[in-house]
Design an enzyme around this catalytic site. Structure first.
Site, PDB file in Angstrom:
ATOM      1  N   LYS A  55       0.895  -1.160   0.000  1.00 48.83           N
ATOM      2  CA  LYS A  55       0.000   0.000   0.000  1.00 48.83           C
ATOM      3  C   LYS A  55       0.934   1.211   0.000  1.00 48.83           C
ATOM      4  O   LYS A  55       1.562   1.521   1.025  1.00 48.83           O
ATOM      5  CB  LYS A  55      -0.895  -0.046   1.244  1.00 48.83           C
ATOM      6  CG  LYS A  55      -2.101   0.888   1.191  1.00 48.83           C
ATOM      7  CD  LYS A  55      -1.724   2.282   1.579  1.00 48.83           C
ATOM      8  CE  LYS A  55      -2.942   3.176   1.667  1.00 48.83           C
ATOM      9  NZ  LYS A  55      -2.554   4.581   1.815  1.00 48.83           N
TER      10      LYS A  55
ATOM     11  N   GLY B 227       4.600   4.300  10.649  1.00 48.70           N
ATOM     12  CA  GLY B 227       3.827   5.538  10.573  1.00 48.70           C
ATOM     13  C   GLY B 227       3.352   5.960  11.944  1.00 48.70           C
ATOM     14  O   GLY B 227       4.051   5.772  12.949  1.00 48.70           O
ATOM     15  N   SER B 228       2.151   6.500  11.991  1.00 45.59           N
ATOM     16  CA  SER B 228       1.655   7.086  13.228  1.00 45.59           C
ATOM     17  C   SER B 228       1.106   6.010  14.170  1.00 45.59           C
ATOM     18  O   SER B 228       0.710   4.921  13.751  1.00 45.59           O
ATOM     19  CB  SER B 228       0.557   8.098  12.925  1.00 45.59           C
ATOM     20  OG  SER B 228      -0.559   7.430  12.379  1.00 45.59           O
ATOM     21  N   ARG B 229       1.061   6.370  15.421  1.00 43.32           N
ATOM     22  CA  ARG B 229       0.515   5.470  16.431  1.00 43.32           C
ATOM     23  C   ARG B 229      -0.966   5.194  16.151  1.00 43.32           C
ATOM     24  O   ARG B 229      -1.427   4.055  16.250  1.00 43.32           O
ATOM     25  CB  ARG B 229       0.684   6.132  17.797  1.00 43.32           C
ATOM     26  CG  ARG B 229       0.206   5.315  18.954  1.00 43.32           C
ATOM     27  CD  ARG B 229       0.596   6.052  20.227  1.00 43.32           C
ATOM     28  NE  ARG B 229       0.234   5.350  21.416  1.00 43.32           N
ATOM     29  CZ  ARG B 229       0.748   5.622  22.617  1.00 43.32           C
ATOM     30  NH1 ARG B 229       1.637   6.585  22.727  1.00 43.32           N
ATOM     31  NH2 ARG B 229       0.382   4.952  23.671  1.00 43.32           N
TER      32      ARG B 229
ATOM     33  N   GLU C 203       5.713  -0.104  13.345  1.00 41.54           N
ATOM     34  CA  GLU C 203       6.694   0.747  14.014  1.00 41.54           C
ATOM     35  C   GLU C 203       6.061   2.126  14.079  1.00 41.54           C
ATOM     36  O   GLU C 203       5.735   2.708  13.048  1.00 41.54           O
ATOM     37  CB  GLU C 203       7.982   0.730  13.201  1.00 41.54           C
ATOM     38  CG  GLU C 203       9.168   1.291  13.947  1.00 41.54           C
ATOM     39  CD  GLU C 203       9.638   2.566  13.330  1.00 41.54           C
ATOM     40  OE1 GLU C 203      10.326   2.526  12.314  1.00 41.54           O
ATOM     41  OE2 GLU C 203       9.285   3.633  13.877  1.00 41.54           O
TER      42      GLU C 203
ATOM     43  N   CYS D 286      12.191   8.497  13.110  1.00 38.27           N
ATOM     44  CA  CYS D 286      11.582   7.800  14.252  1.00 38.27           C
ATOM     45  C   CYS D 286      12.543   7.725  15.427  1.00 38.27           C
ATOM     46  O   CYS D 286      12.133   7.507  16.555  1.00 38.27           O
ATOM     47  CB  CYS D 286      11.129   6.413  13.833  1.00 38.27           C
ATOM     48  SG  CYS D 286      12.291   5.614  12.730  1.00 38.27           S
TER      49      CYS D 286
ATOM     50  N   GLU E 129       5.215  11.672  21.547  1.00 41.63           N
ATOM     51  CA  GLU E 129       5.975  12.138  20.390  1.00 41.63           C
ATOM     52  C   GLU E 129       5.326  13.360  19.730  1.00 41.63           C
ATOM     53  O   GLU E 129       4.120  13.387  19.505  1.00 41.63           O
ATOM     54  CB  GLU E 129       6.058  10.998  19.357  1.00 41.63           C
ATOM     55  CG  GLU E 129       6.877  11.333  18.132  1.00 41.63           C
ATOM     56  CD  GLU E 129       6.866  10.193  17.109  1.00 41.63           C
ATOM     57  OE1 GLU E 129       7.927   9.878  16.587  1.00 41.63           O
ATOM     58  OE2 GLU E 129       5.782   9.628  16.836  1.00 41.63           O
TER      59      GLU E 129
HETATM   60  P1  NAP Z   1       0.129   7.732   8.916  1.00 43.72           P
HETATM   61  O1  NAP Z   1      -0.957   8.728   9.069  1.00 43.72           O
HETATM   62  O2  NAP Z   1       0.320   6.758   9.993  1.00 43.72           O
HETATM   63  O3  NAP Z   1      -0.124   6.981   7.532  1.00 43.72           O
HETATM   64  C1  NAP Z   1       0.699   5.884   7.135  1.00 43.72           C
HETATM   65  C2  NAP Z   1      -0.099   4.975   6.217  1.00 43.72           C
HETATM   66  O4  NAP Z   1      -1.170   4.385   6.954  1.00 43.72           O
HETATM   67  C3  NAP Z   1      -0.734   5.689   5.042  1.00 43.72           C
HETATM   68  O5  NAP Z   1      -0.682   4.822   3.933  1.00 43.72           O
HETATM   69  C4  NAP Z   1      -2.159   5.886   5.492  1.00 43.72           C
HETATM   70  O6  NAP Z   1      -3.040   5.896   4.410  1.00 43.72           O
HETATM   71  C5  NAP Z   1      -2.412   4.654   6.332  1.00 43.72           C
HETATM   72  N1  NAP Z   1      -3.412   4.905   7.371  1.00 43.72           N
HETATM   73  C6  NAP Z   1      -3.495   5.971   8.183  1.00 43.72           C
HETATM   74  N2  NAP Z   1      -4.500   5.821   9.054  1.00 43.72           N
HETATM   75  C7  NAP Z   1      -5.067   4.624   8.787  1.00 43.72           C
HETATM   76  C8  NAP Z   1      -6.153   3.905   9.337  1.00 43.72           C
HETATM   77  N3  NAP Z   1      -6.862   4.395  10.343  1.00 43.72           N
HETATM   78  N4  NAP Z   1      -6.460   2.724   8.802  1.00 43.72           N
HETATM   79  C9  NAP Z   1      -5.757   2.220   7.763  1.00 43.72           C
HETATM   80  N5  NAP Z   1      -4.704   2.859   7.211  1.00 43.72           N
HETATM   81  C10 NAP Z   1      -4.365   4.039   7.704  1.00 43.72           C
HETATM   82  O7  NAP Z   1       1.544   8.426   8.745  1.00 43.72           O
HETATM   83  P2  NAP Z   1       2.030   9.665   7.899  1.00 43.72           P
HETATM   84  O8  NAP Z   1       1.015  10.037   6.898  1.00 43.72           O
HETATM   85  O9  NAP Z   1       3.327   9.288   7.384  1.00 43.72           O
HETATM   86  O10 NAP Z   1       2.256  10.816   8.954  1.00 43.72           O
HETATM   87  C11 NAP Z   1       1.329  11.187   9.929  1.00 43.72           C
HETATM   88  C12 NAP Z   1       1.975  11.180  11.291  1.00 43.72           C
HETATM   89  O11 NAP Z   1       2.542   9.903  11.562  1.00 43.72           O
HETATM   90  C13 NAP Z   1       3.154  12.107  11.484  1.00 43.72           C
HETATM   91  O12 NAP Z   1       2.775  13.410  11.753  1.00 43.72           O
HETATM   92  C14 NAP Z   1       3.897  11.471  12.616  1.00 43.72           C
HETATM   93  O13 NAP Z   1       3.341  11.873  13.827  1.00 43.72           O
HETATM   94  C15 NAP Z   1       3.657  10.014  12.421  1.00 43.72           C
HETATM   95  N6  NAP Z   1       4.806   9.316  11.821  1.00 43.72           N
HETATM   96  C16 NAP Z   1       5.654   8.710  12.655  1.00 43.72           C
HETATM   97  C17 NAP Z   1       6.739   8.047  12.140  1.00 43.72           C
HETATM   98  C18 NAP Z   1       7.703   7.366  13.046  1.00 43.72           C
HETATM   99  O14 NAP Z   1       8.655   6.821  12.554  1.00 43.72           O
HETATM  100  N7  NAP Z   1       7.496   7.364  14.329  1.00 43.72           N
HETATM  101  C19 NAP Z   1       6.960   7.990  10.762  1.00 43.72           C
HETATM  102  C20 NAP Z   1       6.051   8.624   9.923  1.00 43.72           C
HETATM  103  C21 NAP Z   1       4.973   9.271  10.478  1.00 43.72           C
HETATM  104  P3  NAP Z   1      -3.784   7.249   3.977  1.00 43.72           P
HETATM  105  O15 NAP Z   1      -2.780   8.333   4.066  1.00 43.72           O
HETATM  106  O16 NAP Z   1      -4.261   6.944   2.636  1.00 43.72           O
HETATM  107  O17 NAP Z   1      -4.855   7.454   4.979  1.00 43.72           O
END
Ligand code: NAP
Length: 564
Positions: free
Chosen positions: A220, A277-279, A301, A338, A428
């Site tokens: 994905k 990605g996000s928590r 992660e 991260c 975070e």
């Molecule tokens: P994200 O919101 O976690 O999204 C990552 C992936 O998961 C995307 O493909 C997203 O798809 C999908 N997704 C999100 N919510 C979902 C749900 N409820 N059900 C199913 N799939 C879902 O991460 P991001 O867009 O990269 O960044 C957002 C936040 O994540 C950042 O602001 C940061 O706080 C955190 N983040 C943390 C790390 C780390 O290493 N700790 C790394 C990256 C991001 P869609 O976008 O299509 O919804």
């Protein structure tokens, strides 16, 4: 199931629908095309076929705003079903290939990625605003990961072979012949990460580990960098064709809303999930996986503040240089790692005051940097507001915000008592922000460490004179973190055999594993025992002729393999 219509949310700038109502279109197969430098098409990759759909979205330029050409097809239920069906059908043929064949495939992916040259880097730069030099380094890491897993495959260490030969004369009962190996778990859903468009995306660490294990992958793609994903998907498909891998070993699905990822994890043909990605998203996917009639493992992660503990002798001898190194680590890549050092813990005193002053001065000179996406920038801004709202004192900020998604570095401070009373302070804020926690005495520092959630890393800055205190703190740090560092900084993760990029929740969903390094393959394997098998029916590597060439335990004794 994926909803048939795009569910664009107000204020979601990534998702732009261009047109609807067109029929799905299957395009010719990939193998014969020489298209290393062909323009992006925006199609989905379903096994060897390309497919367009009427629902489209575009990447958004994080630096200037506005969509980047071309538009990308969003996968619906039909494409998801086709990709999962192909992955399911590919599983047995793919896992049955000799490990050396899968290694060839991984090496070929690495070569194809390199062959794309500047095209790949320029597109990744446009979609993420990450500097070209950083992306070049990330590409090298991506290629290195693929090659490392290829070498791991050839070594056979991952097979986990064990043989307990039959003891027919044993009293009071004979022992049958028992042999064990590890087999792959089945098709894996891999979620591309926004902050590593190459190293943790389509052909990133999770993909390399799953493909090495013998698992087909359905990726994905992250909607913030669909063009980068397409480039890398082309490399994988070309490598699969060149090395004659079964169709369905790889598919790439894109989509700008959560329905696609949710449906992918819910699909019964998917047998494990890898996510960065996000928590909130990681936990949502864990719930989907746990709620299936047949639950599956999610290796997510998610969130870590990577505490750095400054011990007294280190502060006394080098507070100024520690401060500069800390700010460099904190602001590297606009803090979008991260492993970013989001919390500093230290005892009050002259050394800490010197550190804080020097860190504040260094931080004020940091220029704002463009974040990966509007959403990440918004989350960062909210994170700063949350820290201030919970009572953290703002010590310093970087140079004033630039336009668009530029983030300003920030350094906060609280007395330990505040953090103990408001644990949300330790959550975070993804970006270049950190919180210095001032402790009145060692006991308070220990309480702060105990209060922290699971972490990817914990760092001790120390001198020899600090060893007794370090020894006191280490048991708690081992319980909290996947990697403990002494006198270095957590950003920068070596891809090797001994690395652990994992840790207790919420750093990851399963602290028993790692997402970086060769041990990552273990996430997608499970042991099977063969009892009383005739040699001819055993898997090849457990048969008498092959066993000596692989590392294995024979009646408990460790034996090194003798490669041909
Ligand atoms: P994200 O919101 O976690 O999204 C990552 C992936 O998961 C995307 O493909 C997203 O798809 C999908 N997704 C999100 N919510 C979902 C749900 N409820 N059900 C199913 N799939 C879902 O991460 P991001 O867009 O990269 O960044 C957002 C936040 O994540 C950042 O602001 C940061 O706080 C955190 N983040 C943390 C790390 C780390 O290493 N700790 C790394 C990256 C991001 P869609 O976008 O299509 O919804």
């Amino acid at each position: 199931m994926v909803t048939p219509a795009r569910t664009a949310t107000a204020g979601d700038p990534r998702a732009i629908i261009l047109r609807a109502g067109e029929p799905s279109l299957s395009l010719p197969t990939f193998e014969q095309e020489d298209e290393i430098h062909m323009a992006l098409t925006g199609e989905l990759f379903i096994g060897r076929a390309r497919r367009s759909t009427p629902r489209r979205f575009q990447a958004i330029d994080p630096a200037r705003g506005g969509p980047i050409e071309p538009a990308f097809s969003a996968a619906g239920a039909e494409e998801l079903d086709a990709a999962c069906a192909l992955a399911h059908a590919a599983f047995d043929p793919y896992r049955s290939l000799p490990p050396a064949r899968r290694a060839e495939f991984l090496d070929a992916i690495a070569a194809q990625i390199l062959a794309q040259g500047e095209d790949l880097l320029q597109r990744a730069h446009a979609e993420t605003a990450l500097p070209l030099a950083r992306l070049e380094g990330e590409r090298a890491r991506t290629v290195g990961q693929l090659r490392l897993f290829a070498a791991e495959l050839r070594s056979g260490a991952w097979l986990g072979l064990r043989v307990d030969p039959a003891l027919p004369e044993r009293q009071p009962l004979p022992r049958p012949d028992l042999r064990q190996r590890k087999i792959p778990c089945g098709p894996v859903a891999v979620f591309g990460a926004s902050n590593f468009p190459l190293a943790f995306s389509v052909a990133g660490g999770d993909s390399a580990a799953a493909l090495a294990a013998g698992c087909p992958i359905v990726v994905k793609g992250h909607p913030a960098h669909p063009g980068t994903s397409e480039w890398v998907a082309r490399a994988i498909v070309a490598a699969a064709a060149a090395t004659e891998m079964p169709e369905g070993v790889f598919s790439l699905l894109n989509g700008p809303d959560v329905a696609l990822g949710t449906a992918l994890v819910a699909d019964p043909r998917i047998r494990a999930v890898a996510f960065t990605g996000s928590r909130a998203a990681g936990v949502a996917l864990m719930k989907v996986a746990a709620g299936r009639p047949e639950p599956i493992a999610v290796f997510a992660e998610m969130s870590s503040v990577n505490p750095v503990i400054l011990l007294p002798a280190a502060l006394a001898s080098r507070a100024g240089s520690l401060a500069k190194e800390f700010v460099a680590s904190l602001t590297l890549g606009v803090g979008q790692f991260c492993t970013n050092p989001g919390i500093v813990v230290a005892l009050e005193g002259e050394g800490l005051s010197t550190f804080i002053d020097a860190a504040a001065e260094a931080l004020r000179a940091v220029q704002p940097g463009v974040m990966l996406s509007e959403g990440i920038h918004r989350n960062y801004t909210q994170g700063l507001e949350r820290l201030a709202g919970e009572g953290a004192q703002l010590l310093a900020q970087g140079a004033a915000d630039g336009a668009g998604n530029c983030a300003r570095a920030a350094l906060f401070s609280v007395p330990a008592g505040s953090l103990l009373a408001h644990p949300a302070l330790a959550e975070e804020a993804f970006g270049p922000a950190s919180l210095v926690v001032r402790c009145a005495h060692v006991r308070e520092a220990q309480q702060v460490i105990e209060r922290l959630e699971g972490q990817l890393t914990a760092t001790l800055q120390m001198e020899e004179a600090d060893q007794p205190l370090a020894r006191q703190l280490l048991p708690a740090l081992e319980r909290k973190a996947g990697r403990i560092l002494i006198n270095s900084w957590p950003t920068g993760v070596e891809v090797c055999h001994a690395m652990v990029h994992g840790g207790p929740f919420p750093a990851t969903s399963d602290g028993r594993s790692t997402s970086v390094g060769t041990l990552a393959i273990e996430r997608f394997l499970r042991p099977v025992c063969y009892q009383g098998f005739p040699d001819a029916l055993l898997p090849a590597e457990l048969r008498a002729a092959q066993l000596p060439r692989w590392p294995h335990r024979f009646d408990g004794e460790l034996r090194l393999g003798r490669p041909d």
